[in-house]
Design an enzyme around this catalytic site. Structure first.
Site, PDB file in Angstrom:
ATOM      1  N   LYS A 284      26.476  27.402  33.819  1.00  0.00           N
ATOM      2  CA  LYS A 284      25.501  28.234  33.126  1.00  0.00           C
ATOM      3  C   LYS A 284      24.333  27.358  32.674  1.00  0.00           C
ATOM      4  CE  LYS A 284      25.793  31.872  29.588  1.00  0.00           C
ATOM      5  NZ  LYS A 284      26.717  32.485  28.610  1.00  0.00           N
ATOM      6  N   GLU A 369      38.243  44.961  24.454  1.00  0.00           N
ATOM      7  CA  GLU A 369      38.119  45.709  23.200  1.00  0.00           C
ATOM      8  C   GLU A 369      39.327  46.595  22.929  1.00  0.00           C
ATOM      9  OE1 GLU A 369      34.049  44.617  24.640  1.00  0.00           O
ATOM     10  OE2 GLU A 369      35.809  45.570  25.571  1.00  0.00           O
ATOM     11  N   ARG A 397      34.644  51.761  24.157  1.00  0.00           N
ATOM     12  CA  ARG A 397      35.742  51.352  25.030  1.00  0.00           C
ATOM     13  C   ARG A 397      37.082  51.362  24.303  1.00  0.00           C
ATOM     14  NH1 ARG A 397      33.501  46.385  28.675  1.00  0.00           N
ATOM     15  NH2 ARG A 397      34.346  47.664  30.325  1.00  0.00           N
TER      16      ARG A 397
END
Length: 638
Positions: A284, A369, A397
């Site tokens: 990244k 979640e 969610r």
């Protein structure tokens, strides 16, 4: 160097994937460097997901060389890593308005390009989309590749594995690209992440990459090469067995910044014609030192920044999130039973400070979640008081788990919703405008909507003290409001402003941070000839009984909230007054039944009618209409 920097370069000649494929390999390598420079320069002015996109430059170029988008769909999980994809599909010139009002979306957007098949920016969904697309194409008698680009972070989401279970059982040409950078927003959590990390950290890992690269070069079209190396090295590749046990062919690990290796691996995967997983290891922020040196987030999604240093151009301000961070950490010091949980968002949700202070009482469950909510239920059953911090949009969610695993059991779990209301630049699927409506139907749940710093601190303390069921505190992404004091209390309701005593023409119920806009609008409403009272219930579920008596003494009740009108707080106030036999007319200000477009926060709010000016105009018009109606109904007949 890219356009606008004094040189035209290769990038100026690229407006479609076909243009990329026409370049020589050497030019494609040079193009990657130009794209990286272009992204740094443009995103530094607008802010955005620079770190993730710098990590997928070579990967995205290779995808568009090997696969024929849009005929062979390329789906990006979460969509925040699509900047390079946008550049290669004709949207380079729009980057100066990235994430701005009427500009390019920061995510994939179907209305922007035929190359964007999906635009949901919630993680762990791309593989399910790919499974369905492949099934649909097969029904039409078409057999063409569908590519799903996901990440090691998204692999922590259960939906990914539900999709893998179906993809691997079929023989459809689905290519899964795992962009493994060891991170979701911050370092990826969980056993899967540990397993992938062990591979990356193996002393012989670089030799493995070289072995795979050499084998690909020697026999690029032989499937045996997919294994990369012989048995001894296969034992080193921990993820391979895991995926192959599901029935997926595995290619890798491939150096995600080696364009040649990526193109060969993708070609092998495409030619195989059945489900294949390509494991690409990337970094990244690759190629930009400030991002690579950022140990926490690797410049995941900074605001506008200085190119030389990577530092924000604007000074950091205290935010709603930082207020929560300080208060939850203080509460953690006071209560040993307090446990904090997040779903791969430790720093963004403000739990980093708590995690550093009480590491044994902090849990990052990854992009999961649903698991976070039911795990919290288990913790509460064992006597702890869990605090689950999520972005409001991700509450959707975990609703089933909140309803049945927490609320049905009347368990004391506190849910803290960051980025509630309209979020602006992040676009449709990141707005947190559904929580009021969703939570309003959960039995036994209590919810607070603080209007300023002090009421956020108080609400959080009250929420964690609540032990008879779930409690919720929500706050927005908008700038922190330091203080909106009450002038008095009327029962259990804060009175914030009034232009008269006793009964008033207009009672405005300002929900949460809407209080600031309503208070700005109130003097103008009074100047139009109406007596006005502005109140804040603070707790919106259950609604305070004091609202009923206040409404009895008003000619018009107006509710203002930064959530959807359908099923929102305003609609519950209408029900509350109806049940109490109060027939005062009620008008509701909130979001219409649509997905708000991305743009600057103030612009989006203004378009939705949530600005102070819009509030003043609407209430004045409603008041005038009711006055005329009343006069007509009471006028003597001829």
């Amino acid at each position: 160097m890219g356009e606008g920097s004094g040189m035209t370069g290769l990038l100026s000649g690229v407006s479609s994937p076909e243009d990329v494929r026409r370049l020589s390999f050497e030019d494609r390598v040079a193009l990657c460097a130009e794209i990286r420079e272009f992204l740094i320069r443009t995103v530094s002015a607008t802010g955005g997901h620079i770190g993730p996109n710098l990590g997928v430059v070579e990967l995205t170029v290779a995808l568009h060389v090997v696969f024929d988008s849009p005929a062979e769909p390329i789906l990006f999980d979460t969509g925040h890593q699509t900047y390079v994809h946008k550049v290669l599909t004709g949207r380079r010139e729009g980057f100066e308005r990235l994430r701005q009002t009427d500009g390019l979306s920061g995510y994939a957007a179907r209305e922007e390009s035929e190359h964007d098949w999906i635009e949901n920016s919630h993680a762990s969904t791309a593989l399910s989309y790919a499974d369905g697309l492949a099934k649909g194409l097969e029904l039409r008698g078409e057999r063409r590749c569908v590519v799903a680009v996901t990440g090691d972070g998204a692999l922590t989401g259960g939906m990914t594995w539900e999709a893998l279970n179906n993809i691997a059982a079929a023989r459809r040409p689905v290519v899964i690209v795992v962009n493994d950078n060891g991170r979701s927003y911050s370092p990826t959590a969980g056993a899967l992440a540990d397993r992938l990390a062990k591979l990356r950290l193996q002393p012989g890992y670089e030799r493995v990459l070289d072995s795979v690269k050499g084998a690909l070069e020697r026999a690029p079209l032989v499937y045996d090469v997919l294994h990369g190396v012989k048995r001894g090295v296969k034992d080193l590749l921990a993820p391979q067995g895991m995926f192959e046990d599901l029935g997926l062919k595995y290619v890798g690990p491939v150096d995600g910044h080696d364009l040649a290796a990526l193109e060969r691996a993708f070609t092998l995967a495409k030619n195989f014609g059945e489900p294949v997983l390509v494991h690409a290891v990337t970094r990244k922020g690759h190629g930009y030192a400030p991002a690579e040196d950022d140990d926490v987030e690797q410049m995941h999604a900074p605001a506008a920044f200085d190119i030389a240093t990577g530092r924000p151009l604007a000074a950091k301000k205290r935010t709603w999130t930082s207020v929560f961070a300080d208060e939850i950490t203080a509460l953690g010091a006071e209560r040993e039973d307090l446990v904090a949980i997040t779903a791969a968002m430790r720093e963004p949700t403000g739990l980093g400070k708590f995690a550093r202070a009480f590491p044994e009482r902090f849990h990052d469950v990854g992009i999961a979640e649903q698991h976070a909510m039911t795990s919290a239920a288990g913790l509460a059953s064992a006597g702890a008081h869990p605090v689950v911090a999520l972005y409001s949009t991700f509450l959707n969610r975990a609703f089933d788990q909140l309803l049945f695993d927490v609320a049905l059991h009347r368990l004391p779990v506190t849910l803290v919703l960051d980025r509630a209301g309209v979020t602006g630049a992040d676009g449709p699927s990141h707005n947190g405008v559904w929580d009021y409506a969703l939570l309003g139907m959960v039995p036994g749940l209590v919810q607070a909507a603080p209007r300023d710093e002090a009421t956020l601190q108080a609400a959080l303390r009250e929420a964690v003290a609540h032990d008879k069921g779930p409690s919720v505190v929500r706050f927005p992404k908008s700038p922190l409001v330091t203080s909106v004091p009450a002038i008095r209390r009327e029962g259990d309701v804060d009175v914030l402003w009034e232009s008269g005593e006793g009964d008033v023409d207009v009672l405005v119920v300002a929900i949460g941070t809407m209080a600031t806009d309503v208070l700005t609008a109130a003097p103008g409403i009074a100047d139009a000839g109406f007596t006005v009272r502005v109140v804040d219930p603070r707790w919106v579920k259950p609604l305070p009984a004091g609202l009923v008596s206040l409404a009895r003494g008003a000619g018009l009740v107006v509710t203002a909230e930064d959530g959807v009108v359908a099923g929102g707080v305003g609609s519950r106030i209408v029900q509350q007054l109806h049940t109490a036999g109060v027939d005062t007319p009620v008008r509701e200000i909130g979001l219409p039944d649509e997905f708000p477009a991305h743009g600057k926060l103030d612009d989006v709010r203004a378009r939705l009618g949530l600005s102070a000016q819009a509030i003043r105009t609407r209430i004045t018009e409603w008041g005038a209409a009711l006055t005329v109606s009343t006069e007509e109904s009471t006028a003597p007949s001829a």
